[in-house]
Scaffold this motif. Structure first.
Motif, PDB file in Angstrom:
ATOM      1  N   ALA A  80       0.832  -1.208   0.000  1.00 54.10           N
ATOM      2  CA  ALA A  80       0.000   0.000   0.000  1.00 54.10           C
ATOM      3  C   ALA A  80       0.866   1.256   0.000  1.00 54.10           C
ATOM      4  O   ALA A  80       0.557   2.240  -0.696  1.00 54.10           O
ATOM      5  CB  ALA A  80      -0.918  -0.007   1.211  1.00 54.10           C
ATOM      6  N   LEU A  81       1.962   1.249   0.764  1.00 52.74           N
ATOM      7  CA  LEU A  81       2.883   2.393   0.770  1.00 52.74           C
ATOM      8  C   LEU A  81       3.492   2.607  -0.612  1.00 52.74           C
ATOM      9  O   LEU A  81       3.640   3.743  -1.067  1.00 52.74           O
ATOM     10  CB  LEU A  81       3.995   2.160   1.804  1.00 52.74           C
ATOM     11  CG  LEU A  81       3.614   2.382   3.273  1.00 52.74           C
ATOM     12  CD1 LEU A  81       4.688   1.824   4.188  1.00 52.74           C
ATOM     13  CD2 LEU A  81       3.406   3.879   3.552  1.00 52.74           C
ATOM     14  N   LEU A 107       0.810   4.080  -2.843  1.00 52.22           N
ATOM     15  CA  LEU A 107       0.560   5.465  -2.444  1.00 52.22           C
ATOM     16  C   LEU A 107       1.675   6.378  -2.956  1.00 52.22           C
ATOM     17  O   LEU A 107       1.415   7.478  -3.455  1.00 52.22           O
ATOM     18  CB  LEU A 107       0.455   5.557  -0.911  1.00 52.22           C
ATOM     19  CG  LEU A 107       0.015   6.905  -0.340  1.00 52.22           C
ATOM     20  CD1 LEU A 107      -1.359   7.308  -0.875  1.00 52.22           C
ATOM     21  CD2 LEU A 107      -0.006   6.852   1.190  1.00 52.22           C
ATOM     22  N   GLY A 108       2.917   5.904  -2.852  1.00 51.85           N
ATOM     23  CA  GLY A 108       4.041   6.668  -3.391  1.00 51.85           C
ATOM     24  C   GLY A 108       3.915   6.858  -4.887  1.00 51.85           C
ATOM     25  O   GLY A 108       4.226   7.931  -5.426  1.00 51.85           O
ATOM     26  N   ASP A 109       3.448   5.825  -5.573  1.00 56.22           N
ATOM     27  CA  ASP A 109       3.245   5.904  -7.023  1.00 56.22           C
ATOM     28  C   ASP A 109       2.211   6.983  -7.358  1.00 56.22           C
ATOM     29  O   ASP A 109       2.408   7.802  -8.268  1.00 56.22           O
ATOM     30  CB  ASP A 109       2.795   4.543  -7.531  1.00 56.22           C
ATOM     31  CG  ASP A 109       2.810   4.444  -9.045  1.00 56.22           C
ATOM     32  OD1 ASP A 109       3.371   5.343  -9.691  1.00 56.22           O
ATOM     33  OD2 ASP A 109       2.251   3.467  -9.577  1.00 56.22           O
ATOM     34  N   TYR A 110       1.091   7.005  -6.615  1.00 60.33           N
ATOM     35  CA  TYR A 110       0.021   7.968  -6.893  1.00 60.33           C
ATOM     36  C   TYR A 110       0.477   9.403  -6.620  1.00 60.33           C
ATOM     37  O   TYR A 110       0.154  10.320  -7.388  1.00 60.33           O
ATOM     38  CB  TYR A 110      -1.219   7.637  -6.056  1.00 60.33           C
ATOM     39  CG  TYR A 110      -1.836   6.293  -6.380  1.00 60.33           C
ATOM     40  CD1 TYR A 110      -1.676   5.712  -7.637  1.00 60.33           C
ATOM     41  CD2 TYR A 110      -2.576   5.591  -5.426  1.00 60.33           C
ATOM     42  CE1 TYR A 110      -2.227   4.482  -7.933  1.00 60.33           C
ATOM     43  CE2 TYR A 110      -3.140   4.357  -5.710  1.00 60.33           C
ATOM     44  CZ  TYR A 110      -2.954   3.803  -6.973  1.00 60.33           C
ATOM     45  OH  TYR A 110      -3.512   2.582  -7.272  1.00 60.33           O
ATOM     46  N   LEU A 139       7.919   5.819  -0.518  1.00 53.32           N
ATOM     47  CA  LEU A 139       8.603   4.675  -1.120  1.00 53.32           C
ATOM     48  C   LEU A 139       9.752   4.189  -0.245  1.00 53.32           C
ATOM     49  O   LEU A 139       9.999   2.983  -0.143  1.00 53.32           O
ATOM     50  CB  LEU A 139       9.115   5.042  -2.518  1.00 53.32           C
ATOM     51  CG  LEU A 139       8.022   5.302  -3.559  1.00 53.32           C
ATOM     52  CD1 LEU A 139       8.614   5.886  -4.833  1.00 53.32           C
ATOM     53  CD2 LEU A 139       7.249   4.025  -3.880  1.00 53.32           C
ATOM     54  N   GLU A 140      10.464   5.121   0.407  1.00 57.44           N
ATOM     55  CA  GLU A 140      11.523   4.725   1.334  1.00 57.44           C
ATOM     56  C   GLU A 140      10.932   3.981   2.533  1.00 57.44           C
ATOM     57  O   GLU A 140      11.509   3.000   3.021  1.00 57.44           O
ATOM     58  CB  GLU A 140      12.302   5.957   1.789  1.00 57.44           C
ATOM     59  CG  GLU A 140      13.231   6.503   0.704  1.00 57.44           C
ATOM     60  CD  GLU A 140      13.813   7.871   1.054  1.00 57.44           C
ATOM     61  OE1 GLU A 140      13.551   8.351   2.175  1.00 57.44           O
ATOM     62  OE2 GLU A 140      14.522   8.430   0.213  1.00 57.44           O
TER      63      GLU A 140
END
Length: 748
Positions: free
Chosen positions: A176-177, A180-183, A197-198
């Motif tokens: 999910a993280l 979310l980073g992608d979005y 992403l980290e």
């Protein structure tokens, strides 16, 4: 006129590829056979429900869109649903409601699937179920690809992540993280994206999850957009290495190669960029992923344009234009944009005009792909000599930039404004726009670089403090061990040195022995080569001598035939003349064999099919029997040595001549057949037959004093064969013998 294609990265790097990431970050890989075994052993309890759900999910998320897999997933879901209802298993019911929605979506019934997902959401909230975060994540699948859609997806994931943490679903939290980073990257909040992403990487590493290539690819894309080309390339290469280490064979390689191409593109290593874009495009074409094919075609064309190779850019665009036409509106606009600017920058406005008109039409219809529309329209007008018309579109571009609030857009606008002012000879204004373009570009790079360097510095300082604490804790132990380590190192060094000297001595001795043996072998090889050469010469001389012997034997036989012919001129006795003539025929039969042998490469074997044909032709010519007697030769291609060929030839000579002379009296017509064939293994059969008058009644073969008959029987004995004669509607002579194979075996 020019256009800075480097800035197109912000739009091309974020499009690829949600499907690949979802495949890579799904549930752990299941073994369907093992699950089936566990299901068969489980009782009718909640454990069996969970196992059925896992097996159903395996078939649902299995690579490829095969209807039988979806049907199998639905069948297992129904079985699990029936058991779960009987047990009143609420968590199982919630998971099965979500699974039903996912199967419905996979079938292409998106609206019904969304309705089922919302029903699952209400049920999970009401019963406080741990499946709730999975339902929030599923809701993301029903949103579109505009900015407001991505913001809705972000809200769903921000609700899901704390719940994943609460229920200790760490793998799902990492997934999910990452999403979310992608979005956040897609809506332009790249720094926020990097932080998420980290965090995803840290979560994955905490549970020992190694398939991090998808996260590294997204990190690379963010750094590329932030103009940090070195870190972008570093993470792209790390993604490639990680994929190789975990033996990734999924479609995700398409994304990895694309981001590698973009990273190399940013550091001006165009050869590597081309290579990676091409590999990515090959994968997309293999899987017939139309949206990805169009994105990668666009990237390749942009790279050609960056090098001002507009013709190859057009060739790249046309490569997929008809076979894989774009399906979504923004990709269609991006394709029109590339055709417009390529033809415009090639100074071919008449070819650019149809694409420009279509782009202008779409500009008036909607705001989809506004960046590409405005850029394409402005560049076309600049190159078509209609510079004054560009200023209105530049104002529209500024309004668009204010809404997006991205420095990269302001930088592009200032570059286009500079080009319009320069073409209009507004040099003072052009210089201002050029300077502002430079300021925006530098600000974009420096601001983001400063933020990232501060984060890196903070991370470095934290790691440094932790390391200092550990160093202080272990310093005393290290000092105590130092002396002991030095002593051990000294002994190891001395021992290693002695071992090395001994090894070198053994190696040198082995080298000397090997060198000596090589010399001996070389000497033996030379001796063998000399002996081989001598043997070759002896063999050549032997072959020459054999040919010469056969030649001379044939010549001597011909001389004897000539002498007999001369002698017959002085004889009046009919019997003597007949005896001389028969002798001549026999000698010719032998002469033919020696003639064939010295003319061929094989000095020991004679082709009997050729020989029999030549001998019969000779006899027919001697007795002028072409019209009276029909000769038929049926001979297989068999090679006999001289010891068997000569007696067999003499037998045929005697039998055929006797048939010609006595079988058809009073010019009676008839037929003579000579056949020679293999009857099995090395056994052969010679048959000479005619349909003439045959032997006289009461003929006793054993009591006869006929020279020809006795000669044929004697020659058959030389062949170690069997001689038989049959007198029935003509005469049939049969000789059966075994072929001598000693010469053939010796040659092999």
């Amino acid at each position: 006129m020019k256009f800075n294609f480097t800035y197109l990265r912000i739009f091309s790097s974020v499009i690829l590829l949600f499907s690949a990431f979802l495949l890579a970050s799904g549930q752990p890989k299941e073994d369907p056979k093992q699950l089936e075994k566990e299901i068969s052993k489980a009782g009718n309890n909640t454990q069996k429900v969970e196992l059925l759900i896992r097996l159903s999910d395996y078939y649902l998320t299995k690579e490829g869109e095969i209807k039988s897999d979806i049907d199998k997933a639905n069948q297992l879901r129904q079985e699990a649903q029936k058991l779960s209802n009987s047990l009143d298993y609420k968590l199982g019911n919630g998971k099965l409601m979500l699974l039903d929605a996912q199967i419905t979506r996979e079938k292409g019934e998106s609206k019904m699937a969304q309705k089922k997902t919302n029903e699952a959401l209400s049920y999970a909230i009401k019963n406080n179920l741990s499946v709730l975060p999975d339902i929030y994540r599923e809701l993301c699948a029903y949103e579109g690809y505009e900015e407001e859609d991505f913001r809705k997806k972000i809200k769903y994931l921000e609700l899901a992540i704390p719940l994943y943490k609460k229920y200790k679903f760490f793998k799902k939290k990492g997934d999910a993280l990452k999403d979310l980073g992608d979005y956040y990257s897609i809506i332009g909040e790249n720094q926020k994206s990097l932080e998420l992403l980290e965090n995803a990487v840290n979560v994955y590493k905490s549970i020992g999850f190694k398939e991090l290539q998808g996260v590294y690819t997204l990190i690379s894309g963010n750094y590329g957009i932030l103009q940090n080309s070195q870190l972008s390339l570093q993470y792209a290469l790390l993604a490639e290495k990680t994929a190789e280490d975990v033996d990734d064979k999924s479609y995700q390689w398409c994304t990895i190669y694309n981001h590698l191409g973009l990273a190399y593109y940013d550091v001006l290593k165009y050869t590597q960029a081309f290579a990676n874009f091409e590999k990515s495009l090959d994968i997309a074409i293999k899987h017939k992923n139309i949206s990805d094919i169009n994105v990668l075609t666009y990237n390749l064309a942009s790279l050609y344009c960056q090098q001002k190779d507009y013709r190859n850019a057009l060739r790249t665009l046309k490569r997929t234009e008809k076979t894989y036409p774009p399906t979504d509106e923004e990709t269609k606009i991006r394709q029109l944009f590339m055709f417009t600017i390529c033809y415009s920058l090639l100074k071919q406005p008449h070819k650019a005009e149809p694409y420009f008109n279509e782009l202008l039409k779409k500009y008036k219809e909607s705001d989809v792909g506004l960046y590409y529309k405005l850029n394409g329209i402005i560049i076309y007008l600049q190159n078509a000599g209609r510079v004054e018309e560009t200023y209105a579109y530049l104002d529209k571009f500024r309004e668009f930039a204010k809404k997006s609030n991205r420095l990269i857009l302001y930088s592009q606008i200032e570059l286009l404004a500079y080009q319009s002012d320069h073409a209009s000879k507004k040099y003072e204004s052009a210089i201002k726009h050029l300077k502002q373009h430079q300021v925006f570009r530098d600000s974009l790079f420096n601001m983001e670089k400063l933020k990232h360097s501060e984060a890196l510095e903070l991370q470095f300082e934290t790691e440094k403090k932790d390391k200092n604490i550990k160093l202080l804790t272990h310093q005393r132990k290290l000092q105590e061990a130092k002396i002991q380590n030095e002593r051990v190192i000294r002994y190891v060094f001395i021992g290693s040195l002695l071992a090395l000297v001994l090894f070198l001595a053994i190696l040198y001795n082995s080298f000397r022995i090997k060198k000596k043996k090589n010399k001996e072998l070389e000497l033996k090889r030379k001796q063998i080569d000399e002996q081989n050469e001598q043997l070759k010469k002896l063999l050549a001389e032997k072959e020459w001598l054999l040919k010469e012997i056969h030649h001379r034997v044939k010549n001597n036989l011909q001389i004897v035939i000539s002498l007999l012919n001369t002698q017959s001129a002085y004889l009046d006795n009919e019997d003597a003349l007949m005896a001389i003539q028969n002798s001549q025929h026999r000698m010719h039969a032998m002469s033919l064999i020696h003639q064939k042998l010295y003319q061929s490469d094989n000095l020991s074997m004679i082709d009997m099919s050729w020989y029999m044909y030549e001998l019969i032709n000779y006899i027919r010519e001697c007795y002028s029997s072409e019209n009276k007697i029909k000769f038929t030769v049926n001979a297989e291609k068999v090679f006999l040595d001289v010891a068997q060929a000569v007696p067999m030839g003499l037998i045929i000579n005697e039998a055929v001549i006797n048939t010609t002379k006595y079988a058809f009296p009073d010019d009676k017509k008839g037929e003579v057949t000579v056949s020679f064939k293999n009857t099995g293994n090395d056994d052969y059969e010679l048959i000479i037959s005619d349909n003439g008058v045959g032997l006289p009644a009461g003929f006793d073969m054993d009591a006869t004093e006929s020279l020809g008959m006795n000669l044929m029987r004697g020659l058959t004995d030389q062949l170690d064969g069997n001689f038989s004669i049959e007198n029935n509607n003509g005469l049939k002579i049969t000789i059966i013998f075994r072929k001598n194979t000693e010469i053939e075996a010796h040659e092999k």
